[in-house]
Scaffold this active site. Structure first.
Site, PDB file in Angstrom:
ATOM      1  N   ASP A   1       0.833  -1.204   0.000  1.00 45.09           N
ATOM      2  CA  ASP A   1       0.000   0.000   0.000  1.00 45.09           C
ATOM      3  C   ASP A   1       0.872   1.261   0.000  1.00 45.09           C
ATOM      4  OD1 ASP A   1      -2.806   1.070   0.452  1.00 45.09           O
ATOM      5  OD2 ASP A   1      -1.809   1.957   2.174  1.00 45.09           O
TER       6      ASP A   1
ATOM      7  N   GLU B   1       1.674  -0.536  -5.039  1.00 44.64           N
ATOM      8  CA  GLU B   1       0.674   0.487  -5.365  1.00 44.64           C
ATOM      9  C   GLU B   1       1.421   1.807  -5.336  1.00 44.64           C
ATOM     10  OE1 GLU B   1      -3.207   2.903  -3.815  1.00 44.64           O
ATOM     11  OE2 GLU B   1      -1.498   2.481  -2.566  1.00 44.64           O
TER      12      GLU B   1
HETATM   13  C1  GLC Z   1      -4.172   3.134  -0.566  1.00 45.90           C
HETATM   14  C2  GLC Z   1      -5.395   2.274  -0.402  1.00 45.90           C
HETATM   15  C3  GLC Z   1      -6.538   3.139   0.015  1.00 45.90           C
HETATM   16  C4  GLC Z   1      -6.192   3.774   1.341  1.00 45.90           C
HETATM   17  C5  GLC Z   1      -4.867   4.535   1.257  1.00 45.90           C
HETATM   18  C6  GLC Z   1      -4.343   4.869   2.611  1.00 45.90           C
HETATM   19  O1  GLC Z   1      -4.293   4.045  -1.594  1.00 45.90           O
HETATM   20  O2  GLC Z   1      -5.652   1.578  -1.579  1.00 45.90           O
HETATM   21  O3  GLC Z   1      -7.736   2.439   0.118  1.00 45.90           O
HETATM   22  O4  GLC Z   1      -7.204   4.662   1.720  1.00 45.90           O
HETATM   23  O5  GLC Z   1      -3.876   3.757   0.642  1.00 45.90           O
HETATM   24  O6  GLC Z   1      -3.901   3.707   3.257  1.00 45.90           O
END
Ligand code: GLC
Length: 540
Positions: A207, A281
């Site tokens: 994440d 991500e």
């Molecule tokens: C990422 C997750 C999202 C979350 C953010 C903070 O983007 O996919 O859902 O709100 O991180 O952790």
């Protein structure tokens, strides 16, 4: 050398809260996921990725983790997680967990200890605590905004009751950012990775992989509001060039130091048997920067958000596909393809109709590399319409409702059309299931040969069995006709997508239709007639 499983795997994203509820508390659970494994196997995916189900006060859908090595009781317990890992493997599915290294929940014991400790203490040094500006320290340390809106600083009250230091949170106030310059933080994450690897997980989705290192905390940003808008999915940002410029230099994202962290993680992953992997991500720009996360000694995959955000337009998609493929091949990595996730609009809603979504899916399923499918995408679900009173996403609250947030894409799955709450739960679902989801229920779609579900089953099945859709087969671009995207995979598979408003008749040397997103597609006497907004797979 054999090809590692993840290189061309289809990975199904499960949002556990909304998958399937077995204990009538209105939220999905790990036992529900175990029940759903035969459905996923039948769908034809190779692996599942679970969004976080760890101990959490659930202020940001579990991305606010209070204990990364403990299953939240709402989802089950650690034994249930182990049962799930074993059950997935029994079904021949790999399983990936979500790791959230940018921040902890404010409920995490470390943050509670930091609040109780003094400024300058080792407890505070695990996070980003700073004095405020101004004579009384009442001005935040800088003007940066939270990605969710509002300042990314919150002032605490010290243990003695006085107004105290400020802490950094790039997301919600309940998600204090960790200080990765502190070796204790790295050590704790190593412990978490090993904890789940020891229990058999096949990898991690990382994440906010680009966020861990911050620079220049004492320096204000020239346009913090603009940067927040640029950073949010679906934000209507008219000036694309300015948006790109803002995203290309962010003091808190995509700093050089993050790569050392992933090099260390790679060593950990490589020390386990069985091709354990990690996918980043990293919502960063320009896309060439993403290749840096998947260099041979770093992570394995990264989500391709440029493709996800591309319009349904042959020209735009071709650029996204070519650019990503070229950039990643320079570092020896393969692309991934994703159409939506729990943070974005669902693809049917984004494109405005199911026919386009079907055409886009067929095109995407023919691309070389990894594929991610978000739960409910295979049913053609649109975003759920949610009354403001039921909303839960902190984005809605932190923007005072200006941004409705991401709940629409997180509505529970409909399993059985005739059952209470469409078979998701016998309790009150945490978000309401709209009645229109009834016609998209798994049981209804299973019986309809033309449903999105059966279409996905066919295309995912072919994606796996067709010799020219494997990891090693080349993609060759074919003719360019305005509004048409066409390429060949390997020797025998031709893909043609018509993104125009018109039905087109095109000369075609392929011999037969393998699969078409629109049943009116024909191939006769060397002429392909392809309806508007549709894709076809052809064979020699
Ligand atoms: C990422 C997750 C999202 C979350 C953010 C903070 O983007 O996919 O859902 O709100 O991180 O952790």
């Amino acid at each position: 050398m054999s090809t590692p499983w993840w290189r061309d795997a289809a990975i199904y994203q499960i949002y556990p809260r909304s998958f399937r509820d077995t204990n009538a508390d209105g939220e999905g659970d790990l036992a529900g996921i175990i029940e759903g494994l035969p459905y996923l196997k039948r769908l034809g995916v190779d692996a599942i990725w679970l969004s976080p189900f760890f101990k959490s006060p659930n202020r940001d859908g579990g991305y606010d983790v209070a204990d990364p090595r403990l299953v939240d009781p709402r989802f089950g317990d650690n034994e249930a997680a182990e049962r799930l890992i074993a059950a997935a493997h029994d079904h021949g599915l790999k399983i990936i967990f979500d790791v959230v290294p940018n921040h902890f929940s404010s409920d995490h014991i470390w943050f509670q200890e930091a609040l109780a400790a003094k400024p300058g203490s080792p407890e505070r040094a695990r996070f980003h605590f700073y004095e405020g500006k101004g004579a009384d320290g009442s001005i935040p340390p800088n003007n940066w905004n939270s990605v969710f809106g509002g300042s990314c600083w919150t002032r605490i009250t010290e243990a003695d009751g006085s107004a105290g230091q400020w802490y950094l949170h790039l997301f919600d106030t309940s998600q204090p950012d960790l200080n990765w310059e502190n070796p204790e933080v790295a050590a704790d994450f190593e412990k978490t990775l090993r904890f789940w690897l020891d229990r058999g997980v096949d990898g991690f989705r990382v994440d906010v992989a680009h966020g861990l290192v911050k620079e220049g905390i004492s320096v204000d940003h020239p346009d913090p509001e603009g940067l927040t808008r640029a950073l949010r999915f679906d934000a209507e940002f008219e000036d694309k060039e300015y948006r790109a410029q803002l995203l290309s230099n962010m003091p808190f994202f995509d700093r050089e130091g993050v790569h050392d962290i992933y090099r260390a993680w790679r060593k950990i992953l490589d020390s386990y048997a069985g091709d354990r992997m990690a996918v980043a991500e990293a919502f960063i720009s320009p896309s060439s920067r993403i290749a840096r996360y998947v260099r041979p000694d770093e992570l394995h995959q990264s989500f391709n958000f440029d493709f996800m955000l591309a319009d349904w337009s042959a020209a735009e998609m071709r650029v996204a596909i070519q650019q990503t493929s070229a950039e990643l091949s320079e570092v020896g990595a393969v692309p991934t393809w994703v159409l939506n996730n729990h943070d974005s609009s669902r693809v049917v809603s984004r494109l405005g109709d199911e026919g386009k979504a079907r055409a886009l899916a067929l095109l995407t399923h023919a691309l070389p590399g990894g594929l991610y499918v978000y739960q409910g995408e295979e049913l053609g679900l649109p975003d759920g319409v949610i009354p403001d009173s039921a909303r839960q996403d902190p984005v809605f609250f932190r923007t005072n409702g200006a941004d409705k947030g991401r709940d629409g894409a997180r509505v529970p799955l409909p399993w059985k059309s005739a059952e209470l709450n469409l078979g998701f739960s016998t309790g009150e679902p945490w978000l309401p299931l709209p009645s229109e989801y009834g016609m998209h229920s798994v049981d209804v779609e299973e019986l309809n040969p033309h449903s999105m579900l059966n279409f996905y089953r066919t295309s995912l099945g072919l994606r796996k069995s067709h010799p020219d859709l494997g990891a090693r087969s080349e993609l060759t671009w074919l003719y360019s006709h305005e509004g048409v995207l066409s390429f060949k995979r390997g020797e025998s598979l031709t893909v043609v997508a018509n993104t125009t408003e018109e039905q087109l008749s095109l000369p075609e040397s392929a011999k037969a239709i393998l699969l078409a997103s629109n049943g009116d597609t024909t191939l006769e006497n060397g002429v392909l007639t392809i309806p508007s907004h549709s894709t076809v797979w052809l064979t020699n």
